[in-house]
Design a protein around this motif. Structure first.
Motif, PDB file in Angstrom:
ATOM      1  N   ARG A  83       0.828  -1.205   0.000  1.00  0.00           N
ATOM      2  CA  ARG A  83       0.000   0.000   0.000  1.00  0.00           C
ATOM      3  C   ARG A  83       0.862   1.255   0.000  1.00  0.00           C
ATOM      4  NH1 ARG A  83      -3.405  -2.678   3.399  1.00  0.00           N
ATOM      5  NH2 ARG A  83      -2.336  -1.833   5.218  1.00  0.00           N
ATOM      6  N   ALA A  84       1.921   1.227   0.841  1.00  0.00           N
ATOM      7  CA  ALA A  84       2.786   2.406   0.952  1.00  0.00           C
ATOM      8  C   ALA A  84       3.460   2.721  -0.377  1.00  0.00           C
ATOM      9  CB  ALA A  84       3.834   2.167   2.031  1.00  0.00           C
ATOM     10  N   MET A  85       3.920   1.690  -1.077  1.00  0.00           N
ATOM     11  CA  MET A  85       4.563   1.913  -2.371  1.00  0.00           C
ATOM     12  C   MET A  85       3.562   2.443  -3.391  1.00  0.00           C
ATOM     13  SD  MET A  85       7.339  -1.160  -2.812  1.00  0.00           S
ATOM     14  CE  MET A  85       6.432  -2.431  -1.949  1.00  0.00           C
ATOM     15  N   ALA A  86       2.339   1.902  -3.343  1.00  0.00           N
ATOM     16  CA  ALA A  86       1.313   2.373  -4.265  1.00  0.00           C
ATOM     17  C   ALA A  86       0.976   3.834  -3.992  1.00  0.00           C
ATOM     18  CB  ALA A  86       0.067   1.506  -4.146  1.00  0.00           C
ATOM     19  N   GLU A  87       0.842   4.199  -2.710  1.00  0.00           N
ATOM     20  CA  GLU A  87       0.503   5.575  -2.351  1.00  0.00           C
ATOM     21  C   GLU A  87       1.631   6.541  -2.681  1.00  0.00           C
ATOM     22  OE1 GLU A  87      -0.427   5.180   1.748  1.00  0.00           O
ATOM     23  OE2 GLU A  87      -2.383   4.221   1.396  1.00  0.00           O
ATOM     24  N   ALA A  88       2.870   6.039  -2.620  1.00  0.00           N
ATOM     25  CA  ALA A  88       4.028   6.884  -2.923  1.00  0.00           C
ATOM     26  C   ALA A  88       4.299   6.979  -4.417  1.00  0.00           C
ATOM     27  CB  ALA A  88       5.263   6.344  -2.212  1.00  0.00           C
ATOM     28  N   GLY A  89       3.542   6.234  -5.205  1.00  0.00           N
ATOM     29  CA  GLY A  89       3.732   6.265  -6.648  1.00  0.00           C
ATOM     30  C   GLY A  89       4.897   5.434  -7.122  1.00  0.00           C
ATOM     31  N   CYS A  90       5.299   4.454  -6.323  1.00  0.00           N
ATOM     32  CA  CYS A  90       6.403   3.566  -6.708  1.00  0.00           C
ATOM     33  C   CYS A  90       5.838   2.294  -7.345  1.00  0.00           C
ATOM     34  CB  CYS A  90       7.245   3.192  -5.499  1.00  0.00           C
ATOM     35  SG  CYS A  90       7.990   4.606  -4.659  1.00  0.00           S
ATOM     36  N   GLY A  91       6.401   1.884  -8.427  1.00  0.00           N
ATOM     37  CA  GLY A  91       5.954   0.663  -9.081  1.00  0.00           C
ATOM     38  C   GLY A  91       6.646  -0.561  -8.522  1.00  0.00           C
ATOM     39  N   GLY A  92       6.306  -1.720  -9.075  1.00  0.00           N
ATOM     40  CA  GLY A  92       6.919  -2.959  -8.629  1.00  0.00           C
ATOM     41  C   GLY A  92       6.367  -4.142  -9.392  1.00  0.00           C
ATOM     42  N   VAL A  93       6.907  -5.310  -9.074  1.00  0.00           N
ATOM     43  CA  VAL A  93       6.453  -6.564  -9.667  1.00  0.00           C
ATOM     44  C   VAL A  93       5.904  -7.440  -8.557  1.00  0.00           C
ATOM     45  CG1 VAL A  93       7.064  -8.530 -11.110  1.00  0.00           C
ATOM     46  CG2 VAL A  93       8.282  -6.376 -11.395  1.00  0.00           C
ATOM     47  N   PHE A  94       4.671  -7.850  -8.679  1.00  0.00           N
ATOM     48  CA  PHE A  94       3.963  -8.679  -7.713  1.00  0.00           C
ATOM     49  C   PHE A  94       4.038 -10.112  -8.232  1.00  0.00           C
ATOM     50  CE2 PHE A  94      -0.271  -8.682  -5.153  1.00  0.00           C
ATOM     51  CZ  PHE A  94       0.431  -8.814  -3.967  1.00  0.00           C
ATOM     52  N   VAL A  95       4.737 -11.011  -7.533  1.00  0.00           N
ATOM     53  CA  VAL A  95       4.926 -12.370  -8.046  1.00  0.00           C
ATOM     54  C   VAL A  95       4.301 -13.404  -7.115  1.00  0.00           C
ATOM     55  CG1 VAL A  95       7.058 -11.770  -9.263  1.00  0.00           C
ATOM     56  CG2 VAL A  95       7.187 -12.679  -6.942  1.00  0.00           C
ATOM     57  N   SER A  96       3.789 -14.455  -7.720  1.00  0.00           N
ATOM     58  CA  SER A  96       3.238 -15.571  -6.969  1.00  0.00           C
ATOM     59  C   SER A  96       3.263 -16.796  -7.875  1.00  0.00           C
ATOM     60  CB  SER A  96       1.818 -15.253  -6.488  1.00  0.00           C
ATOM     61  OG  SER A  96       1.367 -16.233  -5.572  1.00  0.00           O
ATOM     62  N   GLY A  97       2.561 -17.841  -7.447  1.00  0.00           N
ATOM     63  CA  GLY A  97       2.474 -19.062  -8.228  1.00  0.00           C
ATOM     64  C   GLY A  97       1.037 -19.536  -8.308  1.00  0.00           C
ATOM     65  N   HIS A  98       0.847 -20.697  -8.898  1.00  0.00           N
ATOM     66  CA  HIS A  98      -0.502 -21.262  -9.043  1.00  0.00           C
ATOM     67  C   HIS A  98      -0.913 -21.945  -7.740  1.00  0.00           C
ATOM     68  CE1 HIS A  98       0.472 -20.508 -13.257  1.00  0.00           C
ATOM     69  NE2 HIS A  98      -0.820 -20.567 -13.489  1.00  0.00           N
ATOM     70  N   PHE A  99      -1.189 -21.118  -6.739  1.00  0.00           N
ATOM     71  CA  PHE A  99      -1.606 -21.578  -5.414  1.00  0.00           C
ATOM     72  C   PHE A  99      -3.096 -21.323  -5.234  1.00  0.00           C
ATOM     73  CE2 PHE A  99       2.780 -19.840  -4.618  1.00  0.00           C
ATOM     74  CZ  PHE A  99       3.406 -21.065  -4.507  1.00  0.00           C
ATOM     75  N   ALA A 100      -3.788 -22.272  -4.577  1.00  0.00           N
ATOM     76  CA  ALA A 100      -5.212 -22.090  -4.225  1.00  0.00           C
ATOM     77  C   ALA A 100      -5.952 -21.530  -5.434  1.00  0.00           C
ATOM     78  CB  ALA A 100      -5.332 -21.211  -2.993  1.00  0.00           C
ATOM     79  N   ASN A 101      -6.674 -20.419  -5.277  1.00  0.00           N
ATOM     80  CA  ASN A 101      -7.313 -19.769  -6.418  1.00  0.00           C
ATOM     81  C   ASN A 101      -6.445 -18.582  -6.828  1.00  0.00           C
ATOM     82  OD1 ASN A 101      -8.883 -18.347  -8.266  1.00  0.00           O
ATOM     83  ND2 ASN A 101     -10.798 -18.916  -7.273  1.00  0.00           N
ATOM     84  N   TRP A 102      -5.553 -18.832  -7.786  1.00  0.00           N
ATOM     85  CA  TRP A 102      -4.573 -17.826  -8.191  1.00  0.00           C
ATOM     86  C   TRP A 102      -5.201 -16.625  -8.876  1.00  0.00           C
ATOM     87  CZ3 TRP A 102      -4.692 -22.926  -9.787  1.00  0.00           C
ATOM     88  CH2 TRP A 102      -5.230 -23.165 -11.058  1.00  0.00           C
TER      89      TRP A 102
END
Length: 311
Positions: A110-129
């Motif tokens: 949330r803090a990065m989003a509010e500060a206008g900083c981008g990023g890469v959100f990574v995960s895998g095929h877990f539960a309901n991906w």
């Protein structure tokens, strides 16, 4: 031949839509439970389940035959539930259903989003991906999600439309044009969500469960090129159609590090994260894909082009 394939694809699509219509009239909890029971009964009997068994034995040879079989059965139940939940994905976005998704440690995101900083959100095929972009929406994180095109064009068009309509995330195909979309989003300081647990023939040779595993270098390449964080997340199924999404500490590029070596390090850290999550809840991971087969001519180190390109 093309006409025959079109007919087959259309029949597959109609079958999917019929099943989703049936699940749609059941309600979310009943649809999830019914689809889970059906898949739990049928799935382990299918020939494709032998690939899952082989993958589990290869990754965790210490498990007994009974333990392997329990994972296979649990995997199918989770997959069935996920299919049943597709008919109700819109419900997860409703304010009165927010209690279905518990989000843990999303403060940094949330803090990065509010500060206008981008990023890469990574995960895998877990539960309901499919819920990862939903979490981005809940936390006010703007951006897009990368997807692999479905073999069936009718199913692909339906899936892309559904995801875009529900989460308003930009839909990014794994392709040259998709790479350009990712670059645009990075320059706009937005986020990109990726599932990075499947094999990529032209990827980086990393390790997963101690086995050579060709892995996408896209998240690490973006982190090094744009100096943005890679933020791992894991989705767990709690009970029925209720979930917990945990956001973990970001993985970042090291100032002054040699770019190729830093991409290799970050990619391996992502794989280590995925492996730990799979070991914790193996019945909720998708064991059916051909994760560890490696073609000899694809065994190479990362090149400068892979650092510069997000593909």
């Amino acid at each position: 031949m093309a006409k025959k394939h079109t007919v087959i694809h259309l029949l597959e699509y109609l079958g999917l839509k019929t099943a989703l219509a049936v699940f749609g009239v059941m309600g979310l909890d009943r649809a999830s439970a019914a689809a889970g029971r059906l898949a739990r009964f049928v799935g382990p009997k299918l020939g494709i389940s032998n690939r899952a068994r082989a993958n589990i034995r290869r990754a965790m040879p210490e498990l007994s035959t009974e333990e392997v079989e329990r994972i296979v059965v649990g995997m199918w139940e989770n997959l069935g539930r996920t299919v049943g939940e597709y008919a109700h994905l819109d419900k997860f976005m409703r304010p009165d259903e927010r209690q279905r998704i518990e989000i843990v440690d999303a403060g940094a995101l949330r803090a990065m989003a509010e500060a206008g900083c981008g990023g890469v959100f990574v995960s895998g095929h877990f539960a309901n991906w499919e819920l990862l972009p939903v979490v981005m929406h809940f936390e006010g994180v703007e951006g897009g999600e990368v997807y692999r095109r479905a073999n069936n064009p009718f199913v692909n068009e339906w899936m892309v439309s559904l995801r875009a309509r529900l989460t308003r995330a930009t839909q990014i195909p794994k392709s040259g044009p998709g790479a350009r979309v990712i670059v645009r989003l990075m320059r706009e300081d937005k986020f990109v969500a990726m599932l990075t647990d499947q094999k990529l023939n032209d990827g980086i040779e990393a390790r997963m469960f101690g086995i050579r595993a060709m892995t996408t270098g896209a998240p690490a390449g973006l982190a090094v090129r744009y100096n943005i964080p890679v933020i791992p997340a894991c989705i767990e199924r709690l009970e029925g159609a209720h979930f917990r999404v945990t956001v973990y500490n970001p993985i970042t590029a090291r100032p002054g590090a040699e770019p190729f070596e830093d991409v290799l390090r970050i990619t391996q850290e992502i794989n280590d994260f995925l492996e730990a999550r799979i070991r914790a809840r193996p019945h909720e991971w998708f064991w059916l894909h051909d994760r560890w087969s490696v073609r000899p001519w694809h065994l190479h180190r990362i090149t400068a082009a892979q650092v510069d390109s997000p593909e």
